[in-house]
Motif scaffolding. Structure first.
Motif, PDB file in Angstrom:
ATOM      1  N   UNK A  35      42.943  60.968  19.104  1.00 32.78           N
ATOM      2  CA  UNK A  35      43.936  61.267  20.141  1.00 32.78           C
ATOM      3  C   UNK A  35      44.812  60.067  20.483  1.00 32.78           C
ATOM      4  N   UNK A  36      46.061  60.370  20.775  1.00 36.75           N
ATOM      5  CA  UNK A  36      46.989  59.379  21.306  1.00 36.75           C
ATOM      6  C   UNK A  36      47.195  59.703  22.788  1.00 36.75           C
ATOM      7  N   UNK A  37      47.671  58.732  23.533  1.00 35.44           N
ATOM      8  CA  UNK A  37      48.019  58.952  24.935  1.00 35.44           C
ATOM      9  C   UNK A  37      49.500  58.666  25.091  1.00 35.44           C
ATOM     10  N   UNK A  38      50.182  59.535  25.823  1.00 37.73           N
ATOM     11  CA  UNK A  38      51.597  59.327  26.135  1.00 37.73           C
ATOM     12  C   UNK A  38      51.653  59.030  27.629  1.00 37.73           C
ATOM     13  N   UNK A  39      52.302  57.912  27.968  1.00 40.46           N
ATOM     14  CA  UNK A  39      52.360  57.476  29.366  1.00 40.46           C
ATOM     15  C   UNK A  39      53.801  57.382  29.832  1.00 40.46           C
ATOM     16  N   UNK A  40      54.048  57.903  31.037  1.00 42.03           N
ATOM     17  CA  UNK A  40      55.346  57.756  31.704  1.00 42.03           C
ATOM     18  C   UNK A  40      55.159  56.609  32.695  1.00 42.03           C
ATOM     19  N   UNK A  50      58.991  40.879  40.018  1.00 41.44           N
ATOM     20  CA  UNK A  50      57.884  40.600  40.939  1.00 41.44           C
ATOM     21  C   UNK A  50      56.965  41.806  41.168  1.00 41.44           C
ATOM     22  N   UNK A  51      57.428  42.994  40.864  1.00 42.45           N
ATOM     23  CA  UNK A  51      56.595  44.186  41.066  1.00 42.45           C
ATOM     24  C   UNK A  51      55.866  44.512  39.771  1.00 42.45           C
ATOM     25  N   UNK A  52      54.878  45.361  39.868  1.00 44.84           N
ATOM     26  CA  UNK A  52      54.100  45.709  38.681  1.00 44.84           C
ATOM     27  C   UNK A  52      54.543  47.047  38.099  1.00 44.84           C
ATOM     28  N   UNK A  53      54.158  47.270  36.851  1.00 49.46           N
ATOM     29  CA  UNK A  53      54.424  48.555  36.197  1.00 49.46           C
ATOM     30  C   UNK A  53      53.381  49.565  36.665  1.00 49.46           C
ATOM     31  N   UNK A  54      53.828  50.793  36.911  1.00 44.95           N
ATOM     32  CA  UNK A  54      52.961  51.864  37.392  1.00 44.95           C
ATOM     33  C   UNK A  54      53.004  53.022  36.403  1.00 44.95           C
ATOM     34  N   UNK A  55      51.816  53.516  36.035  1.00 43.51           N
ATOM     35  CA  UNK A  55      51.744  54.701  35.179  1.00 43.51           C
ATOM     36  C   UNK A  55      51.903  55.916  36.088  1.00 43.51           C
ATOM     37  N   UNK A  56      53.044  56.589  35.959  1.00 42.39           N
ATOM     38  CA  UNK A  56      53.380  57.744  36.806  1.00 42.39           C
ATOM     39  C   UNK A  56      52.653  59.002  36.346  1.00 42.39           C
ATOM     40  N   UNK A  57      52.607  59.203  35.030  1.00 43.24           N
ATOM     41  CA  UNK A  57      51.941  60.364  34.432  1.00 43.24           C
ATOM     42  C   UNK A  57      51.387  59.955  33.082  1.00 43.24           C
ATOM     43  N   UNK A  58      50.347  60.679  32.653  1.00 43.82           N
ATOM     44  CA  UNK A  58      49.812  60.454  31.313  1.00 43.82           C
ATOM     45  C   UNK A  58      49.229  61.759  30.784  1.00 43.82           C
ATOM     46  N   UNK A  59      49.228  61.893  29.464  1.00 43.93           N
ATOM     47  CA  UNK A  59      48.654  63.061  28.795  1.00 43.93           C
ATOM     48  C   UNK A  59      48.201  62.624  27.412  1.00 43.93           C
ATOM     49  N   UNK A  60      47.161  63.267  26.899  1.00 45.90           N
ATOM     50  CA  UNK A  60      46.619  62.881  25.598  1.00 45.90           C
ATOM     51  C   UNK A  60      46.537  64.064  24.656  1.00 45.90           C
ATOM     52  N   UNK A  61      46.574  63.754  23.370  1.00 51.50           N
ATOM     53  CA  UNK A  61      46.440  64.759  22.322  1.00 51.50           C
ATOM     54  C   UNK A  61      46.624  64.093  20.974  1.00 51.50           C
TER      55      UNK A  61
END
Length: 192
Positions: free
Chosen positions: A93-98, A74-85
């Motif tokens: 560039x790609x993005x890496x998401x936590x 019932x809850x949504x996914x949250x992007x806690x951190x992200x970084x690109x390179x």
């Protein structure tokens, strides 16, 4: 009233001969201009010193535009951190998401996902899972630098350890090698 010092000029009244002379002069100018044309324009530039244009900057994928392979109920996914390179050296560039589920209680486990843009549509998509949420790990000290993903993982030595209190800490690094992301730091977790 003072009389004009200049006598009245005879040619101030237009006569048919004046119109014929003017029309002949205009026709001559038009005919002459059609003969004396400049060289035709071309789209190609003349050869000269070679100039290099600046490379086109491609925006990294936005995690907000991706559906992550994460079941949150019932809850949504949250992007806690992200970084690109540029992780794979292709110039894009790609993005890496936590990412984790937005749980109202406890410490939900994190997932670490690599995103890239599809070459045909340009839409972002998940291409790799570096940390699966099923492994019950929390990601801290996260960054992308030098073409690699760096993170510290907090985990559990057994299922008996409460979710509030991870007892293992591991510094890891993933790098693109031979067509896949390789975890180059051995998984030798240290007790917290």
């Amino acid at each position: 009233m003072q009389p004009s010092a200049v006598p009245e000029l005879a040619h101030t009244h237009a006569r048919p001969i004046h119109w014929v002379a003017t029309a002949t002069a205009v026709a001559g100018v038009v005919a002459l201009s059609s003969v004396l044309q400049p060289n035709p324009a071309t789209a190609a530039q003349a050869a000269g010193p070679e100039t290099k244009s600046a490379p086109v900057r491609i925006a990294p994928p936005d995690p907000a535009d991706v559906a992550f392979p994460l079941e949150c109920g019932r809850v949504k996914a949250v992007v806690k951190k992200k970084a690109s390179g540029d992780l794979d050296g292709d110039g894009r560039p790609e993005t890496v998401a936590v990412v984790h589920c937005d749980s109202p209680m406890g410490t939900p486990p994190d997932g670490v996902y690599v995103l890239t843009r599809a070459t045909d549509t340009g839409k972002p998509r998940v291409v790799a899972t570096l940390v699966d949420p099923k492994d019950r790990q929390t990601v801290t000290d996260f960054s992308v630098r030098g073409g690699a993903v760096h993170a510290t993982l907090l985990g559990y030595s057994s299922l008996d350890v409460p979710s509030c209190c991870p007892d293992l800490k591991d510094s890891v690094k993933w790098q693109w090698k031979n067509g896949a992301f390789a975890r180059s730091t051995p998984s030798q977790a240290r007790a917290v």
